[in-house]
Design an enzyme around this catalytic site. Structure first.
Site, PDB file in Angstrom:
ATOM      1  N   ASP A   1       1.752 -43.665 -27.198  1.00  0.00           N
ATOM      2  CA  ASP A   1       1.935 -44.587 -26.075  1.00  0.00           C
ATOM      3  C   ASP A   1       2.295 -45.944 -26.680  1.00  0.00           C
ATOM      4  OD1 ASP A   1       1.660 -45.992 -23.517  1.00  0.00           O
ATOM      5  OD2 ASP A   1       0.547 -44.236 -22.845  1.00  0.00           O
TER       6      ASP A   1
ATOM      7  N   HIS B   1       5.696 -46.171 -26.885  1.00  0.00           N
ATOM      8  CA  HIS B   1       6.349 -46.540 -25.619  1.00  0.00           C
ATOM      9  C   HIS B   1       6.873 -47.970 -25.665  1.00  0.00           C
ATOM     10  CE1 HIS B   1       4.249 -43.195 -23.053  1.00  0.00           C
ATOM     11  NE2 HIS B   1       4.957 -42.728 -24.048  1.00  0.00           N
TER      12      HIS B   1
END
Length: 552
Positions: free
Chosen positions: A299, A333
């Site tokens: 992430d 991300h």
């Protein structure tokens, strides 16, 4: 004011430079080498070996009590070093104590158990709100003078906790994941480790400790409430150095409401398939240095947070005075991210000499209506990016919601304490080789993204620049080398946007598209390769007078 002068002035204002440095450089600009350094912990040289407390390195014996007893004994005697020597050490949750340096030696692996029963439910904080969570593998609260150092490995055994999403796995990975037992969703697209995990995933707002709820109320969904791996809450003088932190059940490193944190030369490693597998989440922290570290995670890589919505605003603790330098982010991300849980605000964040290789987005700023909070005084310099999946630079105030098509004035909500704000950004000397879009700025009608200064960049991208609902945006010496050039630059319902010496592809079908009746004060300066009649178009209520100044 130059970016360098702004950086130096703000450092002084934040009180981060020592008095000696301030006096010695009083009459001149500060160099980038005069950097703020958080106060470091100091430890006694006394060393306690966990073997002395009965720990066994066979990878089978559970050493939870031995390690915690060693930490407690060391702290009681005034502190020192608790040594994790060579070996594979299986353990349950570890709780840090004052004045203790947990040192993981190079040939050591501290392995957290896959037995969920070893992790009791505790009151924690997740994604900015008070929540029931399984106890973190490593935690500490209201401590002073703590560290995790060495060059060994701390493994959170996150794979046993993670839900499996079919589209994130290769065929062979999926077969291995599902062969471990567990339960499949009816459509075959999601795998759950246990029934409790499946039930938790199917329950809305699960884990949130609202009034009247107790920890016992969450026992039937316990396995879904994955812990963050390392959580320090309201601690001061923290050092994380040299260690590899890997395979976290959820977020990996989560300092919450901490002060004087140094994170140096660590490697944070989570598989791409890890849900919520953030690397570092600095939440409501003050005086932080993150340097020389590597992130390859599932992430966001390095993320700035400060609580979510009303709870975050009530806490009222911004993350501030943060220096992020000499780091590398691979898969993530976002390379460096602010938000979306930024309701307490973020300010005085300095990012420089960093590389982002293969992350979804480079510099990422995200929020949404309802968050509130002010993100301001953010500086980035000397950033190298390659193979970015999405945007090199992104500001988005419609995170996880769909932006409307067009603007209905009657539908624009009033500005309240729940209205988020992005303002005062200074980015320079950025190179990106490969991204789907170079620069994306999207505010909301009632609160534009404001005062963004972008200077000296070369961006090799598919699409160029998109600016929506923004004010006082200055772009200087930006070289856009793009493939999809219709248009290269899109501006919608924005005010006082200045393009100064921006280089655009000469073979583009359309250079500038100006949209929206609220667009005013656009300046295109030093546009030697731009034909004002041919290369500018106006749509959806925008008129030529929206470009207030044009010069070759």
């Amino acid at each position: 004011m130059s970016l360098l002068r702004c950086f130096s002035t703000l450092l002084l204002g934040a009180g981060l430079l020592s008095q000696a440095n301030a006096q010695s450089t009083k009459a001149k600009e500060y160099s980038w080498k005069n950097l703020p350094v958080a106060k470091l912990p100091v430890f006694k040289k006394d060393t306690v070996n966990i073997r002395s407390f009965g720990a066994v390195n066979d990878g089978f014996t559970l050493n939870t009590a031995s390690i915690n007893n060693a930490i407690a004994a060391c702290s009681k005697k005034g502190g020192g070093v608790v040594l994790i020597p060579q070996g594979l050490w299986l353990t349950g949750p570890i709780v840090m104590q004052n004045n203790v340096n947990l040192h993981v030696s190079r040939p050591a692996v501290l392995q957290f158990t896959a037995d969920f029963n070893q992790y009791p439910l505790v009151e924690g904080n997740y994604e900015g709100v008070k929540s029931a969570r399984n106890q973190s593998p490593i935690s500490g609260a209201n401590l002073v003078n703590i560290a995790i150092t060495g060059s060994g490995i701390i493994d959170g055994n996150g794979g046993v906790w993670h839900l499996g999403y079919r589209d994130r796995y290769t065929e062979s990975q999926w077969k291995k994941k599902t062969a471990a037992g567990g339960i499949m969703r009816d459509d075959g697209k999601v795998w759950y480790p246990t029934e409790k995990s499946k039930k938790g995933a199917e329950t809305k707002n699960n884990g949130i400790l609202t009034e009247g709820k107790t920890l016992k109320d969450f026992e039937d969904v316990k396995d879904f409430l994955r812990p963050n791996m390392v959580v320090f809450t309201s601690c001061k003088k923290i050092l994380l150095e040299g260690v590899t932190f890997q395979n976290s059940p959820a977020w990996c490193l989560h300092p919450l409401m901490c002060e004087d944190l140094t994170l140096r030369n660590v490697f944070v490693k989570n598989p791409e398939t890890a849900p919520n597998g953030d690397g570092l989440d600095l939440e409501s922290c003050k005086n932080v240095l993150v340097e020389g570290s590597t992130f390859d995670v599932g992430d966001d890589g390095i993320c700035i947070k400060s609580g979510r919505d009303e709870e975050g605003r009530k806490r009222g603790m911004p993350t501030e005075n943060v220096v992020i330098r000499n780091n590398v982010v691979y898969h993530a991300h976002g390379g460096v991210v602010v938000g979306s849980e930024m309701s307490g605000g973020a300010r005085n964040i300095f990012v420089y000499d960093c590389s982002f290789i293969g992350s979804d987005i480079g510099l990422r700023f995200k929020t949404v209506r309802g968050r509130g909070g002010v993100v301001e005084k953010i500086y980035a310099k000397n950033i190298s990016m390659r193979n970015i999946v999405g945007e090199a630079i992104l500001f988005d105030m419609y995170y996880f919601v769909k932006a409307p098509v067009g603007v209905n004035a009657d539908a624009v909500p009033p500005v309240t304490e729940a209205t988020p704000q992005f303002r005062d950004f200074y980015f320079s000397d950025i190179v990106c080789n490969g991204a789907s879009k170079g620069i994306f700025v999207r505010g909301i009608p009632e609160m534009h993204v404001k005062n963004v200064n972008l200077e000296n960049m070369t961006l090799q991208v598919d699409k160029g620049i998109e600016i929506i609902e923004a004010s006082n945006i200055k772009l200087k010496n930006i070289n856009i080398i793009s493939k999809l050039n219709n248009p290269v630059v899109y501006v919608q319902n924005s005010k006082d946007v200045v393009f100064n010496g921006v280089q655009l592809p000469k073979d583009a079908k359309q250079l500038f598209k100006i949209s929206g009746g609220n667009t005013t004060g656009i300046q295109i300066l030093g546009a030697k390769d731009v034909d004002q009649q041919k290369d500018l178009s106006f749509t959806d209520g925008a008129i030529p007078a929206a470009v207030s100044k044009f010069s070759k």
